[in-house]
Design an enzyme around this catalytic site. Structure first.
Site, mmCIF file in Angstrom:
data_model
loop_
_atom_site.group_PDB
_atom_site.id
_atom_site.type_symbol
_atom_site.label_atom_id
_atom_site.label_comp_id
_atom_site.label_asym_id
_atom_site.label_seq_id
_atom_site.Cartn_x
_atom_site.Cartn_y
_atom_site.Cartn_z
ATOM 1 N N CYS A 119 2.649 3.810 1.919
ATOM 2 C CA CYS A 119 2.116 4.279 3.203
ATOM 3 C C CYS A 119 2.952 3.825 4.403
ATOM 4 O O CYS A 119 2.845 4.388 5.491
ATOM 5 C CB CYS A 119 0.673 3.810 3.368
ATOM 6 S SG CYS A 119 -0.458 4.475 2.127
ATOM 7 N N HIS A 255 -1.495 3.643 10.958
ATOM 8 C CA HIS A 255 -1.654 4.332 9.682
ATOM 9 C C HIS A 255 -3.108 4.746 9.541
ATOM 10 O O HIS A 255 -4.022 3.959 9.802
ATOM 11 C CB HIS A 255 -1.244 3.403 8.538
ATOM 12 C CG HIS A 255 -1.554 3.933 7.175
ATOM 13 N ND1 HIS A 255 -1.285 5.224 6.803
ATOM 14 C CD2 HIS A 255 -2.122 3.334 6.093
ATOM 15 C CE1 HIS A 255 -1.666 5.406 5.554
ATOM 16 N NE2 HIS A 255 -2.182 4.278 5.107
ATOM 17 N N ASN A 285 -6.143 9.894 4.281
ATOM 18 C CA ASN A 285 -4.943 9.072 4.124
ATOM 19 C C ASN A 285 -3.827 9.916 3.543
ATOM 20 O O ASN A 285 -3.841 10.274 2.368
ATOM 21 C CB ASN A 285 -5.250 7.884 3.207
ATOM 22 C CG ASN A 285 -4.076 6.936 3.064
ATOM 23 O OD1 ASN A 285 -2.964 7.217 3.513
ATOM 24 N ND2 ASN A 285 -4.310 5.808 2.412
#
Length: 328
Positions: A119, A255, A285
């Protein structure tokens, strides 16, 4: 480079993003896994996400995001001398997705490679591109974060299958005398591998695990604890490195994994959520795609304006974590 040479900044001059057409709501997921809209929203902040269509690849999304970033920057693909894609779901083992996208764009000949930091991939890639620009090795760079994470979702695990979506975001960097990226920080600790990983790989084999191993293994509560702690430390490091104070940051662009992690980081900065870009509710996500997707949304919606200071940060499997403090 001679002694006393002042390094140029790497400045973002264009952003772009791409999302698959298919939208999957929490209500849709209720039909295929034991979960509820309330359970998902209260724990993650997610309401919906986008899923790549059959045959739609990470490279397809990266290509579209890149085209839009180049158009926004007013830059031709042939002017780009560096392409870096942050991704953990490449089209092929090799060549890199960056090479594939390079050819489709018509930017053949420049350096092109992928970065896998889960990520944190886009922020890692941004940090690398910043170093290339500031050292004089690159004048115009294309940095992309792109994922098709839903290809590795285990639909029997309600704790993880509701979390992820597909998408891509991109930025064009240019060497400039005007302030751009002030500092970037990249960190990792492989000792936490067991908390978040996918067991598939070339060396370990593709088919030696249930469901061919194509699944995300995550211990959510433990990941949450480490993420909040490391991001708290990272924020302090980043501000100190740039010689800036918390109140000098106009926008936090984090994020987009979990709303509660985002809120914890905002609290560390003494920032109102009105100054935080949140897209996790609509995108879920998207791993390395989440920060550039949120950035492009912020720019195109008019929230982020030229001259404002932005803090980008991410946390992902590895564990990896990274930040970039810049003036847009």
């Amino acid at each position: 480079m001679t002694r006393g040479t002042v390094l140029k900044y790497a400045r973002i001059i264009g952003t772009g993003s791409a999302l698959p057409d298919k939208v999957v709501t929490n209500a849709d997921l209720e039909k295929i896994v034991e979960t509820t809209d309330e359970w998902i929203r209260t724990r993650t902040g997610i309401s919906e996400r986008h899923y790549a269509a059959d045959g739609e690849t990470t490279g397809d999304l990266a290509f579209l995001a890149a085209q839009r970033a180049l158009e926004a920057a007013g830059v031709k693909a042939s002017e780009i001398d560096l392409i870096i894609i942050g991704t953990t779901t490449p089209d092929l083992i090799f060549p890199s997705t960056a090479c594939l996208v390079q050819h489709r764009l018509g930017a053949n000949g420049c350096a092109a490679f992928d970065v896998n930091a889960a990520c944190s991939g886009f922020v890692y890639a941004l940090g690398i591109a910043n170093a290339f620009v500031r050292s004089g090795q690159s004048k115009k760079a294309l940095v992309i974060g792109a994922e098709t994470l839903t290809r590795m979702v285990d639909w029997t695990e309600r704790e993880t299958c509701v979390l992820f979506g597909d998408g891509a975001g991109a930025v064009v960097l240019e060497a400039s005398d005007e302030p751009g990226i002030f500092t970037t920080r990249m960190r990792a600790d492989g000792g936490f591998k067991h908390l978040l990983f996918n067991p598939v790989g070339v060396s370990v084999g593709f088919t030696n695990a249930p469901n061919h191993g194509v699944k995300i293994n995550m211990l959510g509560r433990e990941v949450f604890k480490v993420a909040v702690k490391t991001l708290d430390s990272l924020v302090g490091e980043t501000l100190a490195d740039a010689g800036m104070k918390e109140d000098e940051i106009d926008w936090l662009i984090p994020h987009q994994a979990n709303l509660r992690i985002i809120e914890a980081t905002a609290k560390r900065l003494n920032m109102s959520m009105d100054r935080v870009i949140v897209t996790v509710d609509k995108h879920a996500n998207t791993s390395s795609g989440s920060v550039p997707l949120a950035l492009d949304y912020a720019v195109r919606s008019g929230k982020v304006k030229r001259g404002q200071n932005l803090l980008l940060e991410a946390f992902g499997g590895g564990f990896t974590w990274a930040s970039a403090l810049l003036r847009y």
